[in-house]
Enzyme design. Structure first.
Site, PDB file in Angstrom:
ATOM      1  N   TYR A  32     -55.412   0.989 -45.336  1.00  0.00           N
ATOM      2  CA  TYR A  32     -55.348   1.230 -44.051  1.00  0.00           C
ATOM      3  C   TYR A  32     -55.429   2.529 -43.730  1.00  0.00           C
ATOM      4  CZ  TYR A  32     -50.755   1.598 -42.807  1.00  0.00           C
ATOM      5  OH  TYR A  32     -49.359   2.189 -42.616  1.00  0.00           O
TER       6      TYR A  32
ATOM      7  N   GLU B 188     -38.894   9.233 -46.770  1.00  0.00           N
ATOM      8  CA  GLU B 188     -39.531   9.621 -45.568  1.00  0.00           C
ATOM      9  C   GLU B 188     -39.242   8.895 -44.779  1.00  0.00           C
ATOM     10  OE1 GLU B 188     -43.888   8.760 -46.435  1.00  0.00           O
ATOM     11  OE2 GLU B 188     -43.276   7.258 -48.002  1.00  0.00           O
TER      12      GLU B 188
ATOM     13  N   LEU C 273     -45.984   8.918 -49.025  1.00  0.00           N
ATOM     14  CA  LEU C 273     -47.208   8.853 -48.434  1.00  0.00           C
ATOM     15  C   LEU C 273     -47.657  10.316 -48.249  1.00  0.00           C
ATOM     16  CD1 LEU C 273     -49.762   7.028 -47.846  1.00  0.00           C
ATOM     17  CD2 LEU C 273     -49.157   7.261 -45.375  1.00  0.00           C
TER      18      LEU C 273
ATOM     19  N   LYS D   5     -51.806   4.171 -49.400  1.00  0.00           N
ATOM     20  CA  LYS D   5     -51.445   3.460 -48.141  1.00  0.00           C
ATOM     21  C   LYS D   5     -52.131   2.101 -48.037  1.00  0.00           C
ATOM     22  CE  LYS D   5     -51.943   4.930 -43.139  1.00  0.00           C
ATOM     23  NZ  LYS D   5     -50.667   5.099 -42.883  1.00  0.00           N
TER      24      LYS D   5
HETATM   25  N1  PLP Z   1     -45.176   8.010 -44.260  1.00  0.00           N
HETATM   26  C1  PLP Z   1     -45.447   6.833 -44.216  1.00  0.00           C
HETATM   27  C2  PLP Z   1     -44.726   5.587 -44.923  1.00  0.00           C
HETATM   28  C3  PLP Z   1     -46.398   6.220 -43.117  1.00  0.00           C
HETATM   29  O1  PLP Z   1     -46.503   4.978 -42.937  1.00  0.00           O
HETATM   30  C4  PLP Z   1     -47.337   7.292 -42.562  1.00  0.00           C
HETATM   31  C5  PLP Z   1     -48.224   6.807 -41.380  1.00  0.00           C
HETATM   32  O2  PLP Z   1     -48.284   5.884 -40.978  1.00  0.00           O
HETATM   33  C6  PLP Z   1     -47.050   8.495 -42.610  1.00  0.00           C
HETATM   34  C7  PLP Z   1     -45.887   8.923 -43.657  1.00  0.00           C
HETATM   35  C8  PLP Z   1     -47.691   9.760 -42.080  1.00  0.00           C
HETATM   36  O3  PLP Z   1     -48.921   9.626 -42.443  1.00  0.00           O
HETATM   37  P1  PLP Z   1     -50.019  10.525 -41.332  1.00  0.00           P
HETATM   38  O4  PLP Z   1     -49.579  11.717 -41.085  1.00  0.00           O
HETATM   39  O5  PLP Z   1     -51.393  10.329 -42.320  1.00  0.00           O
HETATM   40  O6  PLP Z   1     -50.033   9.562 -40.175  1.00  0.00           O
END
Ligand code: PLP
Length: 283
Positions: free
Chosen positions: A33, A179, A203, A147
């Site tokens: 997603y 994270e 991620l 993701k």
């Molecule tokens: N880390 C995780 C586990 C996430 O689920 C997300 C966003 O859903 C992020 C980091 C941040 O990613 P982004 O800046 O692309 O939204």
């Protein structure tokens, strides 16, 4: 007002939008997603989200149901059909419906679903007062760079946080912060941003990449390396980044107050920088 959602080529009122019970996203979390933010009806960081989507699909050998140009068209159309001013577009692609089996179907028919969520994101009380996080062990799988829709442990983590009177959880593995449950975690010490380096452990946040780029352009030092929970608790400032929260200060980690329990100047500046620059580049 009922939303208009996109399901496999059709535009439908949300109550009429359905997916097969045999969909592998439903049965096996065999899906990926993206969440793209919309401000003033325009898409923020669309190219980054589209590129990461391609990468996630590639890592899972999942065919893309639509190409990049069609994807942009769908994003624009869903904004227009729902008169979305500020909020998010959720996009999910799964390997589609197939007889239940652990092996991938030979000729998958991927499913695509998109819907909007209207939300005030720029004016955020959390950004003004900062959020509190608890630390929890990182018990997710080892390919966090993809993701996928397997969000049960992050969901459990968020519940642990809420029950402990906090807003989010930072996950820790081998003493090192990976994270947040749905965001990237960063700290600031002596004016320098310290943030976990990219690997399969986290991620690869699109907002993280943009914020670090803007920070460097503004002359801030950035150190990409793993940091311990103790280091985070002793930091001058801490913050999280994600598409829907931009840059949000963290003012407590477990029982440790960060920056005296108040959002710090660097996090505030980074939020302003991100909003300013990403709005300028919005499409
Ligand atoms: N880390 C995780 C586990 C996430 O689920 C997300 C966003 O859903 C992020 C980091 C941040 O990613 P982004 O800046 O692309 O939204």
């Amino acid at each position: 007002m009922s939303r208009i959602v996109h399901v496999n080529g059709a535009w439908l009122p949300e109550a009429e939008a359905t997916i097969s019970v045999f969909d592998r996203g439903f049965l096996m979390a065999d899906g990926v997603y993206e969440v793209t933010t919309v401000i003033d009806g325009r898409l923020i960081d669309f190219d980054g989200h589209a590129a990461r989507l391609d990468r996630s699909l590639g890592e899972l050998e999942m065919p893309a149901p639509v190409g990049r140009d069609a994807l942009l068209k769908l994003h624009r159309e869903i904004v227009q059909r729902n008169a979305l001013g500020e909020g998010m577009i959720y996009l999910q692609i799964t390997r589609g419906a197939a007889d239940r089996d652990f092996t991938y179907p030979e000729t998958p028919q991927p499913s695509i679903v998109m819907f909007t969520q209207e939300k005030a994101l720029v004016d955020s009380p959390a950004a003004t007062r900062g959020i509190r996080v608890i630390s929890i062990p990182d018990l997710r799988w080892a390919r966090r760079d993809i993701k996928t829709v397997q969000l049960l442990y992050p969901s459990m983590g968020k519940m642990m946080a809420v029950r402990a009177g906090a807003e989010d959880a930072w996950m820790v593995e081998d003493g090192l912060v990976t994270e947040g449950t749905s965001n990237n975690a960063h700290i600031i010490k002596d004016g320098r941003i310290i943030t976990r380096d990219l690997s399969n452990d986290i991620l690869h946040g699109i907002t993280r990449a943009a914020v670090l780029r803007y920070a460097r352009e503004a002359g801030m030092e950035v150190e990409e390396r793993a940091f311990t929970l103790e280091e985070a608790k002793a930091a001058d400032e801490a913050f999280v980044t994600s598409a829907s929260t931009f840059v949000t200060p963290v003012v407590a980690i477990d029982d440790a107050r960060i920056g005296g329990g108040q959002p710090g100047p660097h996090a505030r500046r980074l939020r302003e920088l991100y909003l300013e620059q990403s709005l300028r580049a919005a499409i």
